[in-house]
Design a protein around this motif. Structure first.
Motif, PDB file in Angstrom:
ATOM      1  N   ARG A  76       1.661  14.792 -13.903  1.00  0.00           N
ATOM      2  CA  ARG A  76       0.619  14.964 -14.563  1.00  0.00           C
ATOM      3  C   ARG A  76       0.247  15.160 -15.810  1.00  0.00           C
ATOM      4  O   ARG A  76      -0.141  14.357 -16.671  1.00  0.00           O
ATOM      5  N   LEU A 102       1.029  12.164 -10.398  1.00  0.00           N
ATOM      6  CA  LEU A 102       1.076  13.074 -10.185  1.00  0.00           C
ATOM      7  C   LEU A 102       1.255  14.848 -10.429  1.00  0.00           C
ATOM      8  O   LEU A 102       1.141  15.339 -10.733  1.00  0.00           O
ATOM      9  N   ILE A 136      -2.863   7.588 -13.353  1.00  0.00           N
ATOM     10  CA  ILE A 136      -3.217   7.784 -11.651  1.00  0.00           C
ATOM     11  C   ILE A 136      -4.050   7.045 -11.215  1.00  0.00           C
ATOM     12  O   ILE A 136      -4.463   7.241  -9.612  1.00  0.00           O
ATOM     13  N   TRP A 137      -4.909   6.664 -12.184  1.00  0.00           N
ATOM     14  CA  TRP A 137      -6.005   6.195 -11.790  1.00  0.00           C
ATOM     15  C   TRP A 137      -5.500   4.127 -11.199  1.00  0.00           C
ATOM     16  O   TRP A 137      -6.341   4.500 -10.547  1.00  0.00           O
ATOM     17  N   THR A 185       0.807  -1.052   0.044  1.00  0.00           N
ATOM     18  CA  THR A 185      -0.017  -0.225   0.422  1.00  0.00           C
ATOM     19  C   THR A 185       0.705   1.306  -0.096  1.00  0.00           C
ATOM     20  O   THR A 185       0.081   2.392  -0.624  1.00  0.00           O
ATOM     21  N   LEU A 201      -4.756   2.053  -4.321  1.00  0.00           N
ATOM     22  CA  LEU A 201      -3.949   2.248  -2.695  1.00  0.00           C
ATOM     23  C   LEU A 201      -5.401   1.768  -1.802  1.00  0.00           C
ATOM     24  O   LEU A 201      -5.317   1.573  -1.024  1.00  0.00           O
ATOM     25  N   LEU A 202      -6.281   1.460  -2.865  1.00  0.00           N
ATOM     26  CA  LEU A 202      -7.627   1.811  -2.364  1.00  0.00           C
ATOM     27  C   LEU A 202      -7.446  -0.270  -2.504  1.00  0.00           C
ATOM     28  O   LEU A 202      -8.530  -0.596  -0.986  1.00  0.00           O
ATOM     29  N   TRP A 224       2.064   2.080  -3.447  1.00  0.00           N
ATOM     30  CA  TRP A 224       0.515   2.485  -4.305  1.00  0.00           C
ATOM     31  C   TRP A 224       1.310   4.030  -4.073  1.00  0.00           C
ATOM     32  O   TRP A 224       0.209   4.651  -5.124  1.00  0.00           O
ATOM     33  N   LEU A 225       1.069   3.734  -2.763  1.00  0.00           N
ATOM     34  CA  LEU A 225       0.616   5.793  -3.007  1.00  0.00           C
ATOM     35  C   LEU A 225       1.720   7.094  -2.841  1.00  0.00           C
ATOM     36  O   LEU A 225       1.718   7.798  -3.651  1.00  0.00           O
ATOM     37  N   CYS A 229      -3.246   3.564  -9.853  1.00  0.00           N
ATOM     38  CA  CYS A 229      -2.498   3.652  -9.122  1.00  0.00           C
ATOM     39  C   CYS A 229      -3.638   4.145  -7.276  1.00  0.00           C
ATOM     40  O   CYS A 229      -3.345   3.748  -6.327  1.00  0.00           O
ATOM     41  N   ALA A 230      -4.367   5.050  -8.172  1.00  0.00           N
ATOM     42  CA  ALA A 230      -5.229   5.129  -7.212  1.00  0.00           C
ATOM     43  C   ALA A 230      -6.440   3.933  -6.200  1.00  0.00           C
ATOM     44  O   ALA A 230      -6.610   3.660  -5.097  1.00  0.00           O
ATOM     45  N   LEU A 249       1.886   7.188  -6.499  1.00  0.00           N
ATOM     46  CA  LEU A 249       0.531   7.815  -6.225  1.00  0.00           C
ATOM     47  C   LEU A 249       1.215   8.708  -6.297  1.00  0.00           C
ATOM     48  O   LEU A 249       0.371  10.306  -7.595  1.00  0.00           O
TER      49      LEU A 249
END
Length: 88
Positions: free
Chosen positions: A43, A40, A55-56, A29, A62-63, A32-33, A58-59, A36
């Motif tokens: 970007r 960002l 970006i998505w 995790t 993370l989730l 992944w952070l 990685c998000a 991300l």
């Protein structure tokens, strides 16, 4: 070299190794952070090269990591409760 051993000749199976799944999930995790944050920061470069979907990705990673941490924690709590109930 023998490919098959009779049951009487086999050594007993070793005990399973104890591992802390929380550490593995937290490490993944955290990665992944970091990814991300890097995405960002980059970007504009990602958008110009058509890689804004990273970006998505990685998000979502993370989730999923946060959800996996919740599952691992729930399993750990349940195992601790069962262990405490068995020793009473």
């Amino acid at each position: 070299m023998r490919l098959w051993l009779p049951e009487a000749d086999r050594r007993p199976d070793p005990a399973p190794a104890r591992a802390d799944a929380r550490k593995a999930v937290l490490a993944g995790t955290a990665l992944w952070l970091v990814a991300l944050v890097v995405c960002l920061l980059l970007r504009d470069a990602l958008a110009s090269s058509g890689l804004e979907w990273l970006i998505w990705a990685c998000a979502v990673g993370l989730l999923i990591g946060v959800a996996a941490l919740a599952v691992v924690q729930a399993i750990r709590r349940r195992r601790n409760r069962q262990g405490a109930g068995a020793s009473s």
